[in-house]
Design an enzyme around this catalytic site. Structure first.
Site, PDB file in Angstrom:
ATOM      1  N   TYR A 113       0.841  -1.198   0.000  1.00 25.31           N
ATOM      2  CA  TYR A 113       0.000   0.000   0.000  1.00 25.31           C
ATOM      3  C   TYR A 113       0.878   1.250   0.000  1.00 25.31           C
ATOM      4  CZ  TYR A 113      -3.800   3.178   1.226  1.00 25.31           C
ATOM      5  OH  TYR A 113      -4.713   4.207   1.217  1.00 25.31           O
ATOM      6  N   HIS A 150       1.349   4.107  -3.086  1.00 26.34           N
ATOM      7  CA  HIS A 150       1.066   5.523  -2.854  1.00 26.34           C
ATOM      8  C   HIS A 150       2.314   6.396  -2.963  1.00 26.34           C
ATOM      9  CE1 HIS A 150      -2.926   4.227  -1.700  1.00 26.34           C
ATOM     10  NE2 HIS A 150      -3.287   5.494  -1.754  1.00 26.34           N
ATOM     11  N   TYR A 164      -4.090  16.139   1.899  1.00 20.08           N
ATOM     12  CA  TYR A 164      -4.644  14.787   1.917  1.00 20.08           C
ATOM     13  C   TYR A 164      -3.621  13.850   2.553  1.00 20.08           C
ATOM     14  CZ  TYR A 164      -7.279  10.799  -0.129  1.00 20.08           C
ATOM     15  OH  TYR A 164      -8.020   9.659  -0.337  1.00 20.08           O
ATOM     16  N   TRP A 171      -7.413   3.636 -10.830  1.00 21.27           N
ATOM     17  CA  TRP A 171      -6.733   3.553  -9.530  1.00 21.27           C
ATOM     18  C   TRP A 171      -7.449   2.540  -8.627  1.00 21.27           C
ATOM     19  CZ3 TRP A 171      -2.146   4.872  -7.672  1.00 21.27           C
ATOM     20  CH2 TRP A 171      -1.958   4.852  -6.289  1.00 21.27           C
ATOM     21  N   TRP A 172      -8.766   2.594  -8.626  1.00 25.62           N
ATOM     22  CA  TRP A 172      -9.529   1.622  -7.831  1.00 25.62           C
ATOM     23  C   TRP A 172      -9.189   0.196  -8.255  1.00 25.62           C
ATOM     24  CZ3 TRP A 172     -15.120   3.978  -8.255  1.00 25.62           C
ATOM     25  CH2 TRP A 172     -15.219   5.103  -7.428  1.00 25.62           C
TER      26      TRP A 172
END
EC number: 5.1.3.32
Length: 104
Positions: free
Chosen positions: A18, A22, A41, A76-77
């Site tokens: 993860y 990112h 964010y 992206w999902w």
């Protein structure tokens, strides 16, 4: 400017993956978020529960959770679906969190 928080769920054992994905966030996704008023964010990981806590500031009506109709967000999902709990459309299971305290 609005402040928004929500939680998502990371599958166990995928913490490093993860972070890796990112760290190399696609420039076009980052540009889309910025263009649509998303700033400041951050995503945090609770290692005891695998809950991801996300916080962002938004201008206007929408935020990152409202961009699911765009091609880049859908890609992206799909890219993240193997390591997160997702809905049938591969969007992350995401639960909004109400703000109960704020201090400037």
């Amino acid at each position: 400017m609005k402040r928004e928080a929500f939680k998502m769920y990371l599958k166990p054992g995928y913490e490093a993956e993860y972070e890796k994905r990112h760290a190399a966030i696609w420039p076009e996704l980052k540009a889309l978020l910025s263009k649509n008023g998303v700033s400041d964010y951050s995503i945090y990981w609770d290692k005891e529960t695998n809950i991801l806590f996300a916080f962002q500031k938004t201008e206007g009506e929408g935020g990152s959770q409202d961009l699911g109709n765009t091609e880049i967000v859908q890609k992206w999902w799909d890219y993240m679906a193997d390591i997160m709990e997702v809905n049938p459309d591969n969007s992350p299971v995401s639960i909004p969190l109400p703000e109960v305290f704020h201090m400037d």
